[in-house]
Each structure stands twice: as structure tokens, then as C-alpha cells.
Design an enzyme around this catalytic site. Structure first.
Site, PDB file in Angstrom:
ATOM      1  N   SER A  45     -75.404-121.499  52.516  1.00  0.00           N
ATOM      2  CA  SER A  45     -74.257-122.018  51.775  1.00  0.00           C
ATOM      3  C   SER A  45     -73.326-120.866  51.444  1.00  0.00           C
ATOM      4  CB  SER A  45     -74.742-122.680  50.471  1.00  0.00           C
ATOM      5  OG  SER A  45     -73.662-122.964  49.617  1.00  0.00           O
ATOM      6  N   TYR A  56     -78.840-122.487  42.063  1.00  0.00           N
ATOM      7  CA  TYR A  56     -78.557-122.771  43.472  1.00  0.00           C
ATOM      8  C   TYR A  56     -78.036-121.523  44.173  1.00  0.00           C
ATOM      9  CZ  TYR A  56     -76.702-125.250  47.567  1.00  0.00           C
ATOM     10  OH  TYR A  56     -76.446-125.677  48.849  1.00  0.00           O
TER      11      TYR A  56
END
Length: 247
Positions: free
Chosen positions: A134, A147
Site C-alpha cells: 500500500s 495499518y
């Protein structure tokens, strides 16, 4: 693009990018297995797949025993897709237990699956691992401390595997799929906490685009990119994987 004769495992393959990847790998000729957290999720995925043949397994990524049992069979391809976004909140507003649960799912469980897969892959002379990365691995986002930390750790795991086992025929990639129309993005939009949550749904990419790129990474054509962190928005990667150029 053909993966005939290859056996693949997609973790968290019952919806979103995972389900689209199951379909893309199967259409490329691979024998595909995937995990889901519950029998209900597994059944829903099989309905979505329709005539596409894939074998589902009820297994939570964080269940070490279940994953060890699953990996008693060898896989040529591992797609570390399973992951969670929460807890979403500024650091003083979240619980350490929830933060640790994110790291256990997004990083520790991916390490364990990688370790289990490598034992067979190294013995068999090679294999492919794709870690779902990501932009959050490289740029912090407000409210996403867990995250971002987990994905940053996963990016370093990708590099570590390449350094230690690239000479053993292991091809590993970190792949950022972009902002995709999935249930996770629905959770992000509902939080309203950072710029990503403000993106209109109409601007999100369909899940089949990153899935097609992942399938391409599993072919020898991607060999020169092994060990890299890649982004689906890169125009050269899109062209190589047969994706349309971005507007």
C-alpha cells in the site's frame, strides 16, 4: 499469460481484490486455493465465482495451527492478500489490543504464511510470493498508525525474502493495488478521518485491475521486477500487465 501447471493460494480470497485474484489466476490456468474466515464467507465466494473452479478453505490467517495444516501441501504461488484496516483513530483514541491485532493480521500472519510457503518452494527450486502492499507503507495517514506500520513492515519483509532467497528461485513482489472499490474502502469512507476517506466511490478502481496485474506478476515476464515494491498506477507496469492507461 499462462499459469498452467501452477498451484496458487490466495489468503482472504473470498471478496474484493482477493476474490478477483482467485478468478484471474484460475483464468490464467492455475489451480487455485483460497482462504476465508468462515463457512458462510466461503459459500458466498463460491457463488460469486460461478463456473470458475477454485478450492476454498476455512482458515483465519492468525490461526497458526490452521495455516500450518493448510501448508502441508506445496504451493507454487502465494498471494498474501488477507488484511484489515482497523483500528481507525488517532493514537490516543485507540486500544493497544486493537493495534496489536492489526499487526498480527497484516504482518505477523503474512510472515508465517511466507515462512510456511518457503519451506516447500526452496526445496522445489522456486516459487512466487506477492505481498499486498500500500502507499501507506511509505506515507503515513492520519488515523491509520497500525495499518501504516504493518504495511511498512511487510515491505521490509519483501526485501528480506528477496535478499535471503532470491538466489533460491524465489520471486517476491510488494504490490500496491491503488484505491479499489472494496468493503475496506467502505469502512474508510465511513470513518471520515483522512483524505482517503473523502474520495468519491466513483473514483475507485475495480478489483479486477489489480487482480490482473497480480496474475501477471506470477509469470516469468515479471522476473526483472522481483524484490521490488510496485504500484498499479505505474504506467510501465500497467502496459506490461495489459491494463488500460490511466486517464
Amino acid at each position: 499469460m499462462t499459469l498452467t501447471g501452477k498451484t496458487a493460494l490466495v489468503t482472504g480470497g473470498n471478496r474484493g481484490i482477493g476474490l478477483a485474484t482467485v478468478r484471474a489466476l484460475a483464468q490464467a490456468g492455475a489451480t487455485v486455493h483460497f482462504t476465508a474466515r468462515s463457512a458462510a464467507n466461503l459459500a458466498a465466494a463460491q457463488r460469486e465465482l460461478g463456473p470458475v473452479i477454485a478450492t476454498g478453505h476455512v482458515a483465519n490467517m492468525t490461526d497458526r495451527l490452521a495455516m500450518t495444516t493448510l501448508f502441508q501441501q506445496p504451493f507454487d504461488i502465494l498471494i498474501n492478500n488477507a488484511g484489515i484496516i482497523g483500528p481507525i483513530g488517532r493514537i490516543l483514541d485507540i486500544q493497544v489490543e486493537d493495534w496489536a491485532r492489526n499487526i498480527d493480521t497484516n504482518l505477523t500472519a503474512a510472515f508465517h504464511a511466507t515462512q510456511l510457503a518457503l519451506r516447500h518452494m526452496v526445496q522445489r527450486g522456486g516459487g512466487t510470493i506477492v505481498n499486498l502492499s500500500s502507499g501507506a507503507a511509505h506515507r503515513p495517514q492520519e488515523g491509520w498508525s497500525a495499518y501504516c506500520a504493518g504495511k511498512a513492515g511487510l515491505a521490509m519483509l519483501t526485501r528480506s525474502v528477496h535478499m535471503e532467497y532470491g538466489d533460491h528461485g524465489i520471486r517476491i513482489f510488494g504490490f500496491a493495488p491503488g484505491v479499489v472499490d472494496t468493503d475496506m474502502q467502505g469502512t474508510i469512507r465511513a470513518s471520515g478521518i483522512n483524505p482517503v476517506s473523502k474520495l468519491p466511490r466513483a473514483s475507485l478502481a475495480p478489483a479486477d485491475e489489480p487482480a490482473r496485474a497480480i496474475a501477471w506478476l506470477c509469470t516469468p515476464a515479471a522476473d526483472p521486477l522481483a524484490g521490488s515494491e510496485l504500484d498499479v498506477r505505474n504506467p510501465d507496469l500497467r502496459a506490461a500487465a495489459g491494463l488500460p492507461p490511466l486517464a
